[in-house]
Design an enzyme around this catalytic site. Structure first.
Site, PDB file in Angstrom:
ATOM      1  N   LYS A  57       0.816  -1.224   0.000  1.00  0.00           N
ATOM      2  CA  LYS A  57       0.000   0.000   0.000  1.00  0.00           C
ATOM      3  C   LYS A  57       0.845   1.268   0.000  1.00  0.00           C
ATOM      4  CE  LYS A  57      -4.423  -1.461   1.855  1.00  0.00           C
ATOM      5  NZ  LYS A  57      -5.480  -1.163   2.824  1.00  0.00           N
ATOM      6  N   LYS A  78      -5.238 -10.567  -7.035  1.00  0.00           N
ATOM      7  CA  LYS A  78      -6.512 -10.798  -6.341  1.00  0.00           C
ATOM      8  C   LYS A  78      -7.555  -9.765  -6.794  1.00  0.00           C
ATOM      9  CE  LYS A  78      -5.883  -8.059  -2.221  1.00  0.00           C
ATOM     10  NZ  LYS A  78      -6.188  -7.826  -0.839  1.00  0.00           N
ATOM     11  N   LYS A  89     -10.833  -3.928  -4.533  1.00  0.00           N
ATOM     12  CA  LYS A  89     -11.569  -2.664  -4.645  1.00  0.00           C
ATOM     13  C   LYS A  89     -10.761  -1.628  -5.397  1.00  0.00           C
ATOM     14  CE  LYS A  89     -13.663  -2.947  -0.020  1.00  0.00           C
ATOM     15  NZ  LYS A  89     -13.361  -2.680   1.394  1.00  0.00           N
TER      16      LYS A  89
END
Ligand code: AMP
Ligand code: TRP
Length: 343
Positions: free
Chosen positions: A121, A205, A208
């Site tokens: 992130k 994966k 969002k």
């Protein structure tokens, strides 16, 4: 290492959380929400919209409260019943932040530095990441242990964070010489939905934050959109194989078959038995039908629930009181164990 410390002997409890960032997708549903719903009939469950975690990354101004309502609505649309389970927003229960601070002083830098989600992130410029993003998994440990939760249903990507939670619980118990005070929470990850991949790239994966909306099926997508996304899903030139073994090295196909299995509760072998030798022209429409049949009632309930935000607010407020009633006495004990001054 042999371990002779007595284990936790308190009651079992399930805890999990989902961030109010962006709309929920099939990966969240199969990896997490569907398991929550299955657990609530057999366990004491606490489900949390983790808005404190959401602010570790930039959030658009003014949207956080509404996104929290949306996740609460999605929980209920999927089948979480606030009469059976506790459901609330993280920021409305102060125990999370207080215990997170104490755990910041229990966890070691080296443990947290190993967390791969932070590296993903924060990206290349980790100097500019918030300090909160770094200690995110410590707050996650506090979420779980403020309720002395023993079981945590999550997708595969949360495995490392759960290991850290166990390490923190264990170290607290040893450091303060209170064997068995905190349980070592167990992740509930297994199952066909633990790792749903992007429809566009079977090695990533479903997420969002993927810029391509075609990569995921959102819980709010209508039937036509779902059918179109599945039609456009990446596959290869082969046919559906006969055995699960032959799915190896074909991640996109393995993913689509896995979604079929997770949604229907059927085994992969049974699905391969039905479609073996056929091309995707036959398989994809069948998968689209199964997905739409499963999601359409959820989407309809979601829209109904969201139409009455005041009712969602009342439900979340009740949930906060219930959550606080569980966490407050545990936090009293924690303060005593740490040895803070108390009146
Ligand atoms: P997040 O969207 O990261 O807040 O994740 C909420 C929950 O959904 C966590 O338990 C995740 O492990 C789970 N989850 C997220 N993406 C996936 C995925 N692609 N497959 C399975 N579970 C997932
Ligand atoms: N980190 C989790 C995720 O990204 C969300 C989360 C926060 C969570 N606190 C938790 C999950 C406690 C389980 C238990 O999906």
């Amino acid at each position: 290492m042999t371990d002779t410390t007595p284990a936790y002997t308190g009651p079992e409890r399930v805890f999990s959380g989902i961030q109010p960032t962006g709309s929920l997708h099939l990966g969240n549903y199969l990896g997490a929400l569907k398991k929550f719903v299955d657990l609530q009939d057999t366990h004491d469950c606490v489900f949390c919209v983790v808005d404190l975690h959401a602010i570790t990354m930039p959030v658009e101004k003014g949207v956080l409260a509404d996104q929290t309502r949306q996740i609460a609505a999605a929980f209920m649309a999927c089948g979480i019943d606030p009469a059976k389970s506790v459901m609330y927003a993280q920021s409305s229960v102060p125990a999370h932040v207080e215990l997170a601070w104490i755990f910041n002083c229990v966890a070691r830098m080296g443990w947290v530095e190993r967390m791969t989600q932070f590296k993903d992130k924060a990206g290349k410029d980790s100097e500019r990441a918030s300090v909160g993003l770094f200690t995110y998994p410590v707050l996650q440990a506090a979420d779980i242990l403020a309720y002395k939760a023993t079981h945590v249903p999550v997708g595969e990507d949360q495995k490392q964070h759960l290991e850290l939670s166990r390490d923190i619980a264990d170290r607290f118990n040893r450091e303060y010489d209170v064997p068995g005070f905190f349980p070592l929470p167990e992740p509930l990850i297994k199952g066909p939905g633990a790792r749903i991949m992007s429809l566009k790239d079977g090695t990533k994966k479903m997420s969002k934050s993927d810029p391509s909306d075609l990569s995921r099926i959102n819980l709010v997508d209508d039937s036509d959109t779902i059918a179109r996304k599945i039609r456009k899903a990446t596959t290869d030139a082969g046919v559906i194989p006969e055995t699960a073994e032959e799915l190896k090295g074909r991640p996109e196909v393995e993913n689509l078959v896995g979604i079929f299995a997770a949604l229907t509760g059927r085994g992969v072998e049974s699905i391969l038995g039905e479609f073996a030798g056929q091309g995707f022209g036959a398989f994809k429409p069948a998968l689209a039908d199964v997905t739409v049949a499963h999601l359409a009632p959820i989407t309809a309930r979601y829209r109904d629930i969201l139409a009455d935000p005041a009712e969602i607010d009342r439900t979340l407020a009740r949930g906060a009181q219930q959550a606080n009633a569980i966490a407050a006495p545990i936090m009293d004990d924690v303060r005593r164990v740490v040895g803070f001054w108390r009146p």
